[in-house]
Motif scaffolding. Structure first.
Motif, PDB file in Angstrom:
ATOM      1  N   ILE A 158       0.852  -1.182   0.000  1.00 27.63           N
ATOM      2  CA  ILE A 158       0.000   0.000   0.000  1.00 27.63           C
ATOM      3  C   ILE A 158       0.890   1.235   0.000  1.00 27.63           C
ATOM      4  CG2 ILE A 158      -1.720   1.306   1.318  1.00 27.63           C
ATOM      5  CD1 ILE A 158      -2.668  -1.440   2.418  1.00 27.63           C
ATOM      6  N   ILE A 159       0.596   2.168  -0.886  1.00 29.34           N
ATOM      7  CA  ILE A 159       1.417   3.372  -1.050  1.00 29.34           C
ATOM      8  C   ILE A 159       0.663   4.587  -0.525  1.00 29.34           C
ATOM      9  CG2 ILE A 159       2.499   4.915  -2.734  1.00 29.34           C
ATOM     10  CD1 ILE A 159       3.987   2.292  -2.372  1.00 29.34           C
ATOM     11  N   LEU A 160       1.352   5.395   0.257  1.00 27.94           N
ATOM     12  CA  LEU A 160       0.841   6.692   0.685  1.00 27.94           C
ATOM     13  C   LEU A 160       1.522   7.770  -0.143  1.00 27.94           C
ATOM     14  CD1 LEU A 160      -0.653   8.638   2.642  1.00 27.94           C
ATOM     15  CD2 LEU A 160       1.336   8.464   4.153  1.00 27.94           C
ATOM     16  N   SER A 161       0.732   8.593  -0.812  1.00 30.85           N
ATOM     17  CA  SER A 161       1.277   9.706  -1.593  1.00 30.85           C
ATOM     18  C   SER A 161       0.977  11.003  -0.871  1.00 30.85           C
ATOM     19  CB  SER A 161       0.663   9.740  -2.998  1.00 30.85           C
ATOM     20  OG  SER A 161       1.070  10.915  -3.684  1.00 30.85           O
ATOM     21  N   SER A 162       2.010  11.798  -0.632  1.00 33.13           N
ATOM     22  CA  SER A 162       1.813  13.073   0.059  1.00 33.13           C
ATOM     23  C   SER A 162       1.128  14.100  -0.834  1.00 33.13           C
ATOM     24  CB  SER A 162       3.160  13.633   0.536  1.00 33.13           C
ATOM     25  OG  SER A 162       4.034  13.843  -0.564  1.00 33.13           O
ATOM     26  N   SER A 167       2.933  11.965 -11.393  1.00 36.99           N
ATOM     27  CA  SER A 167       3.758  11.079 -12.214  1.00 36.99           C
ATOM     28  C   SER A 167       4.523  10.060 -11.384  1.00 36.99           C
ATOM     29  CB  SER A 167       4.748  11.912 -13.045  1.00 36.99           C
ATOM     30  OG  SER A 167       5.602  12.666 -12.195  1.00 36.99           O
ATOM     31  N   TRP A 168       4.708  10.294 -10.095  1.00 37.48           N
ATOM     32  CA  TRP A 168       5.422   9.337  -9.251  1.00 37.48           C
ATOM     33  C   TRP A 168       4.565   8.129  -8.888  1.00 37.48           C
ATOM     34  CZ3 TRP A 168       8.424  12.728  -5.117  1.00 37.48           C
ATOM     35  CH2 TRP A 168       9.450  13.420  -5.772  1.00 37.48           C
ATOM     36  N   VAL A 169       3.248   8.274  -8.932  1.00 36.55           N
ATOM     37  CA  VAL A 169       2.388   7.164  -8.514  1.00 36.55           C
ATOM     38  C   VAL A 169       1.454   6.662  -9.607  1.00 36.55           C
ATOM     39  CG1 VAL A 169       2.441   7.831  -6.081  1.00 36.55           C
ATOM     40  CG2 VAL A 169       0.637   8.737  -7.556  1.00 36.55           C
ATOM     41  N   ASN A 170       1.180   7.475 -10.618  1.00 37.65           N
ATOM     42  CA  ASN A 170       0.211   7.069 -11.641  1.00 37.65           C
ATOM     43  C   ASN A 170       0.590   5.761 -12.321  1.00 37.65           C
ATOM     44  OD1 ASN A 170      -1.581   9.202 -11.282  1.00 37.65           O
ATOM     45  ND2 ASN A 170      -0.548  10.507 -12.758  1.00 37.65           N
ATOM     46  N   ILE A 207       8.013  14.432 -20.138  1.00 41.98           N
ATOM     47  CA  ILE A 207       9.078  13.710 -20.854  1.00 41.98           C
ATOM     48  C   ILE A 207      10.350  13.699 -20.024  1.00 41.98           C
ATOM     49  CG2 ILE A 207      10.572  13.771 -22.882  1.00 41.98           C
ATOM     50  CD1 ILE A 207       8.177  14.829 -24.475  1.00 41.98           C
ATOM     51  N   GLY A 208      10.697  14.860 -19.453  1.00 41.57           N
ATOM     52  CA  GLY A 208      11.890  14.931 -18.608  1.00 41.57           C
ATOM     53  C   GLY A 208      11.790  14.015 -17.413  1.00 41.57           C
ATOM     54  N   ASP A 209      10.627  13.985 -16.787  1.00 44.39           N
ATOM     55  CA  ASP A 209      10.403  13.113 -15.630  1.00 44.39           C
ATOM     56  C   ASP A 209      10.540  11.644 -16.029  1.00 44.39           C
ATOM     57  OD1 ASP A 209       9.376  11.680 -13.439  1.00 44.39           O
ATOM     58  OD2 ASP A 209       8.022  13.297 -12.899  1.00 44.39           O
ATOM     59  N   TYR A 210       9.959  11.282 -17.169  1.00 47.75           N
ATOM     60  CA  TYR A 210      10.022   9.891 -17.641  1.00 47.75           C
ATOM     61  C   TYR A 210      11.469   9.464 -17.896  1.00 47.75           C
ATOM     62  CZ  TYR A 210       9.441   5.801 -20.633  1.00 47.75           C
ATOM     63  OH  TYR A 210       9.535   4.543 -21.172  1.00 47.75           O
TER      64      TYR A 210
END
Length: 521
Positions: A158-162, A167-170, A207-210
């Motif tokens: 289970i992930i908690l997103s602040s 893009s970090w969780v999608n 794109i940069g994040d990917y």
């Protein structure tokens, strides 16, 4: 009612409670103050619900509630490393660095938290103890190697997103993220201005994040994990083995965005009902009919680190106001005007709940912006790093705040005074925040109850695989139908070439027939 009957009811009640008692492991290796608030509050909610909680953390939990059993494993050396790291950085100076440089530096620093966790002898003892857990909870924060804990204990992750969907969780659960209107957290809210420039900027950010994630960050995470668990599945497999994502968001805080079934919004779950204020603060607020401004730059950003010239003109502006000012300031400030009161720490939530608070000057952190909506206080945001600028943009877009970026050349005395007076004298900001406040509180149940329910749901249904969308396992070229498009284009090309060949053949035959007829004539 007989004693025997009462005893029987007690036994039934106890058996029901124990029947729903789960063993939950929370691994939270980042020592940041606001992140500790988010993680510890979630674990406290699970304890109150009667579950047994083991928490791998960097600081002790205060005020452990009654309910389930609590076991704490403090990571040795983590807080010392974090303290030294923060002392070596002036976050206000990070405005000079671009986002890519900041992220590379942060990734390098955060990797140390991974190894400190894996190296800790108490963590190693837990791993090899044969202990069983019903679920593992992680906060998503450059710590993907820690997803191996769910593999080790063979239980749902289970992930908690602040933040809200980002893009970090999608990609962990295959959540759609239309670049045309779903803003990257570094870009800011442009939902009310979908111009080609804003959409293009958003595309560049994605794109940069990917590229950064897939070709730099995740390989480093995988390398760290394999030092300790060489037989673990690839990090990509661990990434998509997520049963549930809890989002610290709500549609009163974020623009409406797509959510797959195993993403649940619990924004504001960390907010407690207001408590009694310390007497000195309460007396000051009670005796300020002209109103009070609360000023804080959060946990990590220090107002004391502001350059002397900026401190001077901020105090100059504040000293002209008829309102009193409570400023979270980390050292003495002898030159402050009479209407400015400073402390190294203030009970922020309890202060914002006071009816005499007129304005909140904030760095724009998500916890602070959530609290200001909860209590209905407009904000003047001075964002510096991270998602603060995006949070400030949402406040501006929704009409309950104004933004004066610390990195902007407009951050000066004239503009600070102008925006401050605008917010203090224009009632639209308070009216808009009161509307947002109503949206925030209009829910079927409290967000903490929602969080506990869905954690229990994921455990009851063995990770709830029925909630997972098929797209989570698709590579990008299948997800975006690139392979289908290529097949269609190839098919059209074949049809075109074949048709062209047939036409040419027919034309040549007709031409030969005409030539033959001419010769005969």
């Amino acid at each position: 009612m007989s004693l025997k009957f009462l005893f029987l009811l007690t036994l039934i009640s106890l058996s029901a409670n124990y029947g729903y008692c789960y063993k939950i492991l929370g691994v939270f290796a980042f020592p940041g103050g606001s992140h500790n608030i988010l993680t510890s509050k979630l674990m406290k909610g699970l304890l109150r619900a009667g579950h047994d909680v083991t928490m791998v953390a960097t600081v002790p939990m205060n005020d452990v509630p009654e309910g389930g059993k609590y076991n704490e494993i403090l990571i040795e050396g983590s807080m010392e490393y974090f303290t030294n790291f923060m002392l070596s950085k002036n976050l206000l100076e990070m405005k000079k660095d671009n986002f890519l440089k900041v992220m590379v530096n942060m990734i390098g620093a955060f990797q140390r938290f991974l190894t400190l966790t894996f190296d800790d002898p108490k963590v190693q003892q837990m791993i090899h103890s044969g202990e069983k857990f019903d679920a593992v909870i992680l906060e998503q924060l450059t710590n993907d190697a820690h997803k191996v804990f769910a593999h080790i204990f063979n239980c749902p992750l289970i992930i908690l997103s602040s933040m809200g969907p980002n893009s970090w969780v999608n990609d962990l659960v295959g959540n759609p993220s239309p670049v045309s209107y779903a803003a990257h957290f570094t870009v800011g809210d442009f939902s009310k201005d979908l111009s080609i420039y804003n959409r293009a900027s958003n595309l560049v950010a994605y794109i940069g994040d990917y590229l950064l994630s897939n070709f730099y960050f995740l390989p480093k995470q995988d390398a760290v994990m394999r030092q300790y668990f060489p037989d673990a599945p690839p990090i990509k497999n661990l990434q998509t083995n997520v049963s549930l994502i809890l989002l610290n968001s709500h549609t009163s805080l974020y623009p409406a965005l797509p959510l797959v079934p195993n993403m649940v919004e619990i924004g504001g779950y960390f907010i407690d009902p207001p408590k009694e204020l310390p007497k000195d603060i309460k007396d000051l607020l009670d005796n300020s009919p002209e109103g009070v401004i609360y000023f804080s730059m959060g946990t990590h950003l220090k107002s004391a680190d502001l350059p002397s010239e900026q401190k001077r003109w901020i105090l100059n502006v504040l000293g002209k106001l008829k309102e009193k000012v409570l400023w979270k300031f980390e050292e003495d400030l002898p030159e402050k005007p009479k209407n400015v009161f400073i402390k190294k720490w203030f009970p922020q939530q309890d202060i914002l709940a006071h009816p005499n608070i007129k304005l909140f000057i904030t760095h724009g952190g998500l916890l602070s912006t959530t609290e200001t909506i909860y209590h209905g206080i407009p904000i003047l945001a001075i964002p510096v790093v991270g998602d603060q600028s995006a949070n400030a943009d949402r406040a501006v877009a929704d009409g309950y705040g104004l933004k004066l970026s610390y990195a902007s050349p407009d951050f000066n005395e004239e503009n600070f005074e102008k925006l401050l007076n605008e917010m203090l004298h224009n009632p639209k900001y308070r009216n808009n925040i009161k509307h947002k406040q109503k949206l925030y509180h209009d829910r079927p149940e409290e967000p903490m109850k929602t969080a506990v329910y869905w954690i229990e749901y994921a455990i009851r249904h063995k990770g709830a695989p029925h909630l997972r969308v098929a797209g989570v396992n698709l590579p990008w070229y299948k997800y975006y139908m690139v392979d289908v498009l290529v097949v269609i284009l190839l098919g059209l090309l074949v049809v075109y070439k074949t048709g062209k060949w047939i036409v040419q053949k027919l034309f040549s035959q007709v031409k030969r027939g005409v030539s033959s007829e001419k010769k005969t004539n």
